[in-house]
Scaffold this motif. Structure first.
Motif, PDB file in Angstrom:
ATOM      1  N   VAL A 180      34.742 -53.286 -40.019  1.00 30.17           N
ATOM      2  CA  VAL A 180      34.594 -51.837 -39.840  1.00 30.17           C
ATOM      3  C   VAL A 180      33.155 -51.477 -39.517  1.00 30.17           C
ATOM      4  O   VAL A 180      32.878 -50.644 -38.643  1.00 30.17           O
ATOM      5  CB  VAL A 180      35.076 -51.098 -41.101  1.00 30.17           C
ATOM      6  CG1 VAL A 180      34.715 -49.617 -41.039  1.00 30.17           C
ATOM      7  CG2 VAL A 180      36.571 -51.269 -41.286  1.00 30.17           C
ATOM      8  N   ALA A 212      40.466 -50.906 -46.700  1.00 29.96           N
ATOM      9  CA  ALA A 212      41.422 -50.258 -45.806  1.00 29.96           C
ATOM     10  C   ALA A 212      41.170 -48.759 -45.727  1.00 29.96           C
ATOM     11  O   ALA A 212      41.319 -48.141 -44.667  1.00 29.96           O
ATOM     12  CB  ALA A 212      42.845 -50.546 -46.274  1.00 29.96           C
ATOM     13  N   GLU A 213      40.777 -48.163 -46.837  1.00 26.24           N
ATOM     14  CA  GLU A 213      40.448 -46.733 -46.834  1.00 26.24           C
ATOM     15  C   GLU A 213      39.234 -46.462 -45.953  1.00 26.24           C
ATOM     16  O   GLU A 213      39.196 -45.467 -45.202  1.00 26.24           O
ATOM     17  CB  GLU A 213      40.175 -46.275 -48.262  1.00 26.24           C
ATOM     18  CG  GLU A 213      39.926 -44.780 -48.395  1.00 26.24           C
ATOM     19  CD  GLU A 213      41.129 -43.939 -47.999  1.00 26.24           C
ATOM     20  OE1 GLU A 213      40.920 -42.816 -47.485  1.00 26.24           O
ATOM     21  OE2 GLU A 213      42.273 -44.398 -48.198  1.00 26.24           O
ATOM     22  N   ALA A 215      38.355 -48.273 -43.410  1.00 31.37           N
ATOM     23  CA  ALA A 215      38.814 -48.467 -42.027  1.00 31.37           C
ATOM     24  C   ALA A 215      39.539 -47.226 -41.516  1.00 31.37           C
ATOM     25  O   ALA A 215      39.363 -46.815 -40.365  1.00 31.37           O
ATOM     26  CB  ALA A 215      39.718 -49.691 -41.947  1.00 31.37           C
ATOM     27  N   LYS A 216      40.335 -46.619 -42.358  1.00 28.63           N
ATOM     28  CA  LYS A 216      41.048 -45.410 -41.966  1.00 28.63           C
ATOM     29  C   LYS A 216      40.076 -44.286 -41.630  1.00 28.63           C
ATOM     30  O   LYS A 216      40.240 -43.566 -40.634  1.00 28.63           O
ATOM     31  CB  LYS A 216      41.998 -44.987 -43.084  1.00 28.63           C
ATOM     32  CG  LYS A 216      42.775 -43.720 -42.780  1.00 28.63           C
ATOM     33  CD  LYS A 216      43.657 -43.339 -43.962  1.00 28.63           C
ATOM     34  CE  LYS A 216      44.413 -42.029 -43.679  1.00 28.63           C
ATOM     35  NZ  LYS A 216      45.272 -41.643 -44.826  1.00 28.63           N
ATOM     36  N   GLN A 217      39.063 -44.112 -42.451  1.00 33.18           N
ATOM     37  CA  GLN A 217      38.066 -43.071 -42.206  1.00 33.18           C
ATOM     38  C   GLN A 217      37.288 -43.317 -40.918  1.00 33.18           C
ATOM     39  O   GLN A 217      36.872 -42.364 -40.251  1.00 33.18           O
ATOM     40  CB  GLN A 217      37.108 -42.989 -43.396  1.00 33.18           C
ATOM     41  CG  GLN A 217      37.763 -42.547 -44.692  1.00 33.18           C
ATOM     42  CD  GLN A 217      36.805 -42.597 -45.859  1.00 33.18           C
ATOM     43  OE1 GLN A 217      35.614 -42.884 -45.706  1.00 33.18           O
ATOM     44  NE2 GLN A 217      37.321 -42.331 -47.066  1.00 33.18           N
ATOM     45  N   THR A 221      42.222 -49.286 -36.591  1.00 35.48           N
ATOM     46  CA  THR A 221      43.601 -49.710 -36.835  1.00 35.48           C
ATOM     47  C   THR A 221      43.599 -51.186 -37.208  1.00 35.48           C
ATOM     48  O   THR A 221      43.033 -52.015 -36.470  1.00 35.48           O
ATOM     49  CB  THR A 221      44.467 -49.494 -35.588  1.00 35.48           C
ATOM     50  OG1 THR A 221      44.422 -48.115 -35.215  1.00 35.48           O
ATOM     51  CG2 THR A 221      45.909 -49.890 -35.850  1.00 35.48           C
ATOM     52  N   VAL A 222      44.210 -51.521 -38.332  1.00 35.70           N
ATOM     53  CA  VAL A 222      44.210 -52.896 -38.825  1.00 35.70           C
ATOM     54  C   VAL A 222      45.625 -53.460 -38.733  1.00 35.70           C
ATOM     55  O   VAL A 222      46.564 -52.910 -39.327  1.00 35.70           O
ATOM     56  CB  VAL A 222      43.707 -52.982 -40.284  1.00 35.70           C
ATOM     57  CG1 VAL A 222      43.670 -54.445 -40.736  1.00 35.70           C
ATOM     58  CG2 VAL A 222      42.327 -52.343 -40.410  1.00 35.70           C
ATOM     59  N   LYS A 264      48.204 -48.133 -44.318  1.00 40.88           N
ATOM     60  CA  LYS A 264      47.137 -47.152 -44.555  1.00 40.88           C
ATOM     61  C   LYS A 264      46.342 -46.866 -43.291  1.00 40.88           C
ATOM     62  O   LYS A 264      45.856 -45.741 -43.083  1.00 40.88           O
ATOM     63  CB  LYS A 264      46.214 -47.659 -45.661  1.00 40.88           C
ATOM     64  CG  LYS A 264      45.173 -46.648 -46.126  1.00 40.88           C
ATOM     65  CD  LYS A 264      44.317 -47.228 -47.236  1.00 40.88           C
ATOM     66  CE  LYS A 264      45.096 -47.353 -48.522  1.00 40.88           C
ATOM     67  NZ  LYS A 264      45.400 -46.022 -49.139  1.00 40.88           N
ATOM     68  N   THR A 265      46.191 -47.859 -42.417  1.00 39.27           N
ATOM     69  CA  THR A 265      45.351 -47.702 -41.214  1.00 39.27           C
ATOM     70  C   THR A 265      46.157 -47.459 -39.945  1.00 39.27           C
ATOM     71  O   THR A 265      45.567 -47.391 -38.859  1.00 39.27           O
ATOM     72  CB  THR A 265      44.487 -48.956 -41.028  1.00 39.27           C
ATOM     73  OG1 THR A 265      45.343 -50.106 -40.866  1.00 39.27           O
ATOM     74  CG2 THR A 265      43.572 -49.174 -42.211  1.00 39.27           C
TER      75      THR A 265
END
Length: 349
Positions: A180, A212-213, A215-217, A221-222, A264-265
């Motif tokens: 990230v 993962a959180e 990465a979402k912010q 995309t994972v 999540k992502t």
């Protein structure tokens, strides 16, 4: 197409004439340094051929210098290039468990890492137009190849990866966090991370779900891939079939966490039990269409100033050395032995 980058420089062409006409002539000095061999040089007076040739040579040198300063250049044919806005990082687990020989390649047992290198390498070479990078992780995660268009180098670095270089553990969270960080350093319409592992998070400072959180912010995309067979025959005593037993080599795979990371992502979780399934997963991922930017058109440029500049320097060198060469020739002619004069009349009585 040929053109000049600074055509306004040509206004300097008449500068030597203006200097000659506007500046006052210098007064002759009462004393001068006399060089003997210059007496042998032809005197350039008025409009003699030597004087006209000298002025023509100087004018040619000045013209060539002005042409070089005007920056002559050649533009090639227009080339249209469509670039990709996708940044794609591939994170590969190289922990000790990746040595498990539960993959079948060409009918023979093979280690997981061997199958991964073959399948992922083919995927890398197909991703023309994307910026690709490679993250390797075990107990620690490190960037093996930064984001680049050089797919061949990424493939080479993947094939050179060795089990245990990053430790025997599995730091999934750190691998996502590092990816990230690298992806957000570049502007992109779409950032993708493909993470492949065969175990659970057993090392590192960041938990997988926390990573993962992040990465979402960051808009990453994972896609997660769990690799490893669910059944393998373990040989018995001394490698024989006696006492052999069937085991699950993927019992440590944390599919739930990998699924949660993908959900999540906005990605997807894939499960690969063999090289064929792994290849089909990367074929599915290969269908991700790159986000194209507006097409850019450019024309290759080749500078040509070096040629008139080189000719001007060569002529200037010849012009400066010409008097020395003529003086040397004149000196040799003065010191050459003269033939004796024929005797006149008879002998003196």
């Amino acid at each position: 197409m040929f053109e000049f980058g600074f055509p306004w420089v040509f206004v300097l062409l008449p500068l030597p004439l203006l200097v000659r006409w506007l500046l006052p002539r210098s007064e002759p000095l009462s004393s001068a340094l006399k060089v003997p061999y210059y007496r042998q040089l032809p005197r350039a007076k008025g409009s003699s051929p030597a004087n006209r040739l000298n002025l023509l040579l100087l004018w040619l040198i000045w013209t060539l210098l002005v042409v070089a300063a005007a920056r002559p250049q050649w533009f090639g044919e227009p080339i249209t290039q469509t670039s990709s806005a996708r940044d794609l990082l591939i994170a590969v687990d190289i922990s000790g468990s990746m040595e498990t020989p539960d993959m079948i390649l060409n009918g023979n047992p093979a280690m997981r890492i061997t199958a991964v290198k073959q399948v992922v390498g083919d995927f890398v070479l197909r991703r023309k137009g994307d910026r690709l990078g490679l993250v390797l992780f075990g107990t620690r995660a490190y960037l093996q190849a930064p984001l680049t268009f050089d797919r061949a180098t990424v493939d080479t670095l993947l094939n050179e990866a060795q089990i245990g270089f990053a430790g025997q553990g599995t730091a999934i969270g750190d691998a996502i966090g590092l990816s990230v960080k690298r992806l957000t350093q570049r502007p992109a319409e779409q950032r993708v991370l493909i993470l492949l592992t065969d175990g659970a998070n057993t090392a590192g400072e960041v938990s997988p779900l926390k990573a993962a959180e992040l990465a979402k912010q960051a808009g990453v995309t994972v896609y997660t891939i769990g690799v490893g067979a669910e059944e393998m025959v373990q040989p018995g005593l001394l490698g024989s079939r006696f006492g052999a037993r069937r085991v699950n080599p993927s019992r440590d795979l944390d599919s739930e966490t990998l699924q949660a990371i993908a959900d999540k992502t906005g990605g997807q979780y894939f499960r690969a039990h063999n090289p064929q399934e792994l290849a089909s997963i990367y074929t599915e991922l290969d269908r991700l269409e790159p986000v194209e930017q507006d097409a850019e058109t450019y024309r290759p440029l080749k500078s040509l100033y070096i040629w008139p500049l080189a000719v001007a320097l060569l002529l200037a060198a010849l012009w400066g050395l010409a008097p020395l060469a003529m003086g040397w020739l004149a000196t040799r002619s003065n010191h050459s032995p003269k033939s004796p004069l024929p005797a006149q009349g008879g002998q003196h009585q």
